[in-house]
Design an enzyme around this catalytic site. Structure first.
Site, PDB file in Angstrom:
ATOM      1  N   HIS A 100       0.786  -1.228   0.000  1.00 28.01           N
ATOM      2  CA  HIS A 100       0.000   0.000   0.000  1.00 28.01           C
ATOM      3  C   HIS A 100       0.823   1.286   0.000  1.00 28.01           C
ATOM      4  O   HIS A 100       0.297   2.364   0.267  1.00 28.01           O
ATOM      5  CB  HIS A 100      -1.031  -0.006   1.130  1.00 28.01           C
ATOM      6  CG  HIS A 100      -2.343  -0.546   0.665  1.00 28.01           C
ATOM      7  ND1 HIS A 100      -3.419   0.246   0.373  1.00 28.01           N
ATOM      8  CD2 HIS A 100      -2.712  -1.806   0.370  1.00 28.01           C
ATOM      9  CE1 HIS A 100      -4.403  -0.504  -0.061  1.00 28.01           C
ATOM     10  NE2 HIS A 100      -4.017  -1.761  -0.069  1.00 28.01           N
ATOM     11  N   ASP A 165      -6.554   4.326   9.545  1.00 31.98           N
ATOM     12  CA  ASP A 165      -7.950   4.327   9.099  1.00 31.98           C
ATOM     13  C   ASP A 165      -8.306   3.021   8.390  1.00 31.98           C
ATOM     14  O   ASP A 165      -9.444   2.578   8.420  1.00 31.98           O
ATOM     15  CB  ASP A 165      -8.194   5.483   8.115  1.00 31.98           C
ATOM     16  CG  ASP A 165      -8.179   6.835   8.799  1.00 31.98           C
ATOM     17  OD1 ASP A 165      -8.248   6.869  10.041  1.00 31.98           O
ATOM     18  OD2 ASP A 165      -8.097   7.857   8.087  1.00 31.98           O
ATOM     19  N   GLU A 275     -11.308  13.109  14.176  1.00 30.06           N
ATOM     20  CA  GLU A 275     -10.780  13.359  12.829  1.00 30.06           C
ATOM     21  C   GLU A 275     -11.602  14.466  12.176  1.00 30.06           C
ATOM     22  O   GLU A 275     -12.431  15.115  12.834  1.00 30.06           O
ATOM     23  CB  GLU A 275     -10.802  12.085  11.967  1.00 30.06           C
ATOM     24  CG  GLU A 275      -9.614  11.168  12.200  1.00 30.06           C
ATOM     25  CD  GLU A 275      -9.361  10.176  11.050  1.00 30.06           C
ATOM     26  OE1 GLU A 275      -9.992  10.310   9.988  1.00 30.06           O
ATOM     27  OE2 GLU A 275      -8.524   9.280  11.242  1.00 30.06           O
TER      28      GLU A 275
HETATM   29  C1  ZME Z   1      -2.650   7.788   4.408  1.00 27.52           C
HETATM   30  C2  ZME Z   1      -4.099   7.668   4.748  1.00 27.52           C
HETATM   31  C3  ZME Z   1      -5.022   7.053   3.990  1.00 27.52           C
HETATM   32  C4  ZME Z   1      -4.727   8.130   5.856  1.00 27.52           C
HETATM   33  C5  ZME Z   1      -6.056   7.797   5.741  1.00 27.52           C
HETATM   34  N1  ZME Z   1      -6.224   7.145   4.598  1.00 27.52           N
HETATM   35  C6  ZME Z   1      -7.391   6.662   4.042  1.00 27.52           C
HETATM   36  N2  ZME Z   1      -7.296   5.961   2.946  1.00 27.52           N
HETATM   37  C7  ZME Z   1      -8.394   5.465   2.348  1.00 27.52           C
HETATM   38  N3  ZME Z   1      -9.599   5.663   2.808  1.00 27.52           N
HETATM   39  C8  ZME Z   1      -9.746   6.377   3.920  1.00 27.52           C
HETATM   40  C9  ZME Z   1      -8.644   6.900   4.567  1.00 27.52           C
HETATM   41  N4  ZME Z   1      -9.101   7.554   5.630  1.00 27.52           N
HETATM   42  C10 ZME Z   1     -10.412   7.444   5.642  1.00 27.52           C
HETATM   43  N5  ZME Z   1     -10.834   6.747   4.609  1.00 27.52           N
END
Ligand code: ZME
Length: 517
Positions: A100, A165, A275
Site C-alpha cells: 500500500h 484508518d 478526525e
Molecule cells: C494515508 C491515509 C489514507 C490516511 C487515511 N487514509 C485513508 N485511505 C483510504 N480511505 C480512507 C482513509 N481515511 C479514511 N478513509
C-alpha cells in the site's frame, strides 16, 4: 542477442551478481551454500516480478526487481540479506507487505523484493499475553495485517489502542512510517505503542530490541522507512476492547469554528477518536464515507454544500460497553456541549467497535465493484503546524483544491498532539505542540492523475514559499537535498544509524534516500 553472447553474459553474471548465479543454477544441487537454500524460494516469473514492481499508488512501475523472495521462515530473509551483504556486488532488498505504498517505496530495482505475507502461514501470528510490568500486549508477526491482529485480540476482549484508518496494512509497514488515525491525539501514533521489535538488519543479523535493549535499533526502525532493518515481529500495547461506539459527525461552514472545536476536543479527555474531512461537490461522488448519512440527511447536506461550497465535517467517536449503555448518551452530550457546528447538522451512529475500526473496508469493496479502487493514487500527506493552518487552508484548500476543481478523492484534516511522539524515533513531525494531519487522498485514472500530481507539486511549492514549516508524512522525495531538509536535525543521526545497521545500503532503495537510481 546471439546465444554465444547471452551465455557469456550469464557466465560473467555469475561472478558479478549472486542473483544471476541462483537463477541459472537453481536446478543444480550444491548443498551448503546460501544460494542453494534460497533458490526454491526466489521466483523469477513475470507474474511475481510484475506484482513486486508496483503498488497501491500505481504511479511508479519501472522499478523492476530481478527476483521476488517468498520466505517461509525469517531465516530465509536473513540468508538473503547475508548473501547480498557478503557479495562483492551487494544487491538491493525491499520488504513488501500489503503493497500500500504510493510511490514505489517497497520496490527494489535490479534487486529482490521480499513478499512478507508469505511468512504468515508459518510465522508467529498473534499471541496475547499479560505481565504485571507491561500489562496486556500482543506479539505479532511483522507481516500480519492489522485486521488480523484486531480479530485475534478481540477473542481475548482486547485490542491495540492506536490505529490506521484502513486495516489491510501490515504491522511492519505501518511501524516503518508512523501509523496515524483519530486515536493518535491521545495515544500517539502506532509507533508510540510498541514495546519490542524483532528486526533483521542490513547486515543480516537478527535482534530483539526495545527502549531498554538495543534501543538505538529500536528507535531507528520506528518510522525508519525500512532503512535499518526488516521488522519481523512486534510487541503491541493492548487495552480492554469496547463492544460498541457512538460515532458522531458535525458539519461546519466556518473553518475557524471547525478547527477551534477540533483543537478543543483533542485537548480534553473523554473522546476516543477525533478526525475531520472536507465535503465538496467535487469530492462527493468519490466519498465512500457518505453511507454514514441517511438519504434525507444527504439532501440537506447537499444544500449546505451548494450554499457554502466547502463544508468541514468533524468526526468523533466515544467507545462504550453494555454496562455504560445508560450513561453514554449523557456523557457524549457533555463532551460535545458548546461546540459551534451548524445548528441541526449533527449526525450520530451506533455501531460495533469492529464495524467502526473496519469502516474503510466497506468503502473499498464498493469502489472495487465499480473498478475504482485499483487506480492511480497520487496522494499527498502533510503534517502542518497549527500556527499556519489558516494560511494552508486559504492557499491550498480554498485557492487550489476548491478553486481548480481537479482533486477527486478524500481530503482529511485533523489536529494531533506532538507530545505523544518520541524524538528518538526516526519519524519526523513539525516542531510545534499541535500539528494537523492533512491527507489529500486523490484517486485518478490513467489520464487525469498527472494533473493531480502537478497540483501536489504546486501545493508543496506554495507551502515552501509561504514559509510553512510542514513535514511530509509517507514522504516522497527524489534528491538527497530534499531528504536532508526533511530530516532536519535528525539527518545526522539518521545517517549514523544507516552506517551502523545497513552500511552497504542494501535495504529499501525505493525510498530513494541513499539510492538515486
Ligand atoms: C494515508 C491515509 C489514507 C490516511 C487515511 N487514509 C485513508 N485511505 C483510504 N480511505 C480512507 C482513509 N481515511 C479514511 N478513509
Amino acid at each position: 542477442m546471439s546465444f554465444l553472447i547471452s551465455s557469456l553474459i550469464s557466465v560473467l553474471g555469475r561472478y558479478l551478481n549472486p542473483l544471476i548465479s541462483i537463477k541459472s543454477s537453481s536446478s543444480i544441487p550444491n548443498h551448503g551454500t546460501l544460494s542453494v537454500k534460497l533458490a526454491p524460494k526466489l521466483h523469477f516469473t513475470s507474474d511475481a516480478i510484475k506484482m513486486a514492481s508496483t503498488d497501491f499508488g500505481k504511479i511508479i512501475t519501472s522499478n523492476i526487481p530481478s527476483a521476488v523472495l517468498f520466505p517461509s521462515h525469517i531465516d530465509d530473509i536473513k540468508n538473503l540479506i547475508t548473501l547480498s551483504y557478503n557479495s562483492t556486488t551487494p544487491f538491493p532488498i525491499a520488504a513488501r507487505g500489503h503493497g500500500h505504498s504510493v510511490r514505489g517505496q517497497a520496490t527494489a530495482r535490479d534487486g529482490v523484493v521480499v513478499d512478507m505475507k508469505s511468512l504468515s502461514n508459518s510465522h508467529v501470528g498473534t499471541r496475547v499475553s499479560w505481565t504485571s510490568s507491561l500489562g496486556y500486549y500482543a506479539d505479532v508477526g511483522g507481516e500480519q495485517l492489522w485486521i488480523d491482529v484486531l480479530c485475534a485480540t478481540l477473542e481475548h476482549g482486547l485490542a491495540p489502542v492506536s490505529w490506521t484508518d484502513y486495516l489491510y496494512l501490515t504491522v511492519g509497514g505501518t511501524l516503518s512510517n508512523a501509523g496515524m488515525s483519530g486515536q493518535a491525539f491521545y495515544y500517539g501514533p502506532q509507533i508510540s505503542n510498541v514495546l519490542e521489535l524483532g528486526v533483521i538488519t542490513g547486515k543480516g543479523e537478527f535482534f530483539t530490541c526495545s527502549k531498554h535493549t538495543n534501543s538505538e535499533l529500536f528507535y531507528a526502525v520506528l518510522g525508519g522507512l525500512g532503512q535499518f532493518g526488516i521488522i519481523t515481529r512486534a510487541r503491541i500495547v493492548l487495552d480492554k476492547a469496547p463492544k460498541r461506539v457512538k460515532w458522531v459527525r458535525m458539519l461546519y461552514h466556518d473553518f475557524s469554528a471547525f478547527t477551534r472545536d477540533q483543537e478543543h476536543l483533542i485537548s480534553i479527555t473523554g473522546l476516543d477518536y477525533v478526525e475531520g474531512h472536507l465535503l465538496m461537490n467535487q469530492s462527493s461522488a468519490n466519498n465512500w464515507r457518505s453511507s454514514f448519512f441517511s438519504p434525507n440527511d444527504v439532501s440537506n447536506i447537499a444544500s449546505l454544500i451548494t450554499q457554502h461550497k466547502i463544508i468541514y465535517c468533524l468526526e468523533v467517536v466515544k467507545y462504550y460497553d453494555d454496562f455504560t449503555t445508560h450513561t453514554i448518551d449523557k456523557e457524549l452530550k457533555v463532551l460535545l456541549e458548546g461546540l459551534s457546528f451548524n445548528p441541526g447538522f449533527v449526525f450520530e451512529k451506533d455501531v460495533t467497535f469492529m464495524d467502526f475500526l473496519n469502516r474503510v473496508r466497506s468503502g473499498e469493496l464498493q469502489l472495487q465493484s465499480q473498478g475504482l479502487w485499483d487506480v492511480p493514487h497520487p496522494w499527498l500527506n502533510l503534517f502542518v503546524p497549527k500556527s499556519r493552518i489558516f494560511d494552508f487552508h486559504q492557499g491550498v484548500i480554498v485557492n487550489m483544491i476548491h478553486a481548480r476543481n481537479i482533486t477527486r478523492g478524500l481530503v482529511l484534516l485533523y489536529p494531533t498532539n506532538r507530545k505523544r511522539w518520541d524524538d528518538r524515533m526516526s519519524a519526523v513531525t513539525p516542531d510545534e505542540d499541535i500539528f494537523y494531519s492533512v491527507g489529500l487522498l486523490c484517486s485518478g485514472d490513467n489520464d487525469n492523475w498527472k494533473a493531480m500530481d502537478e497540483q501536489n507539486k504546486d501545493i508543496l511549492e506554495f507551502c515552501e514559499k509561504a514559509g510553512i514549516r510542514f513535514k511530509q508524512y509517507l514522504p516522497h522525495y527524489t534528491t538527497r537535498e530534499e531528504w536532508i531538509d526533511h530530516f532536519g536535525e535528525k539527518w545526522s543521526i539518521f545517517q549514523e544509524r544507516k552506517t551502523m545497521f545497513d552500511p552497504k545500503m542494501i535495504l529499501s532503495p525505493g525510498q530513494r534516500i541513499f539510492h538515486h537510481v
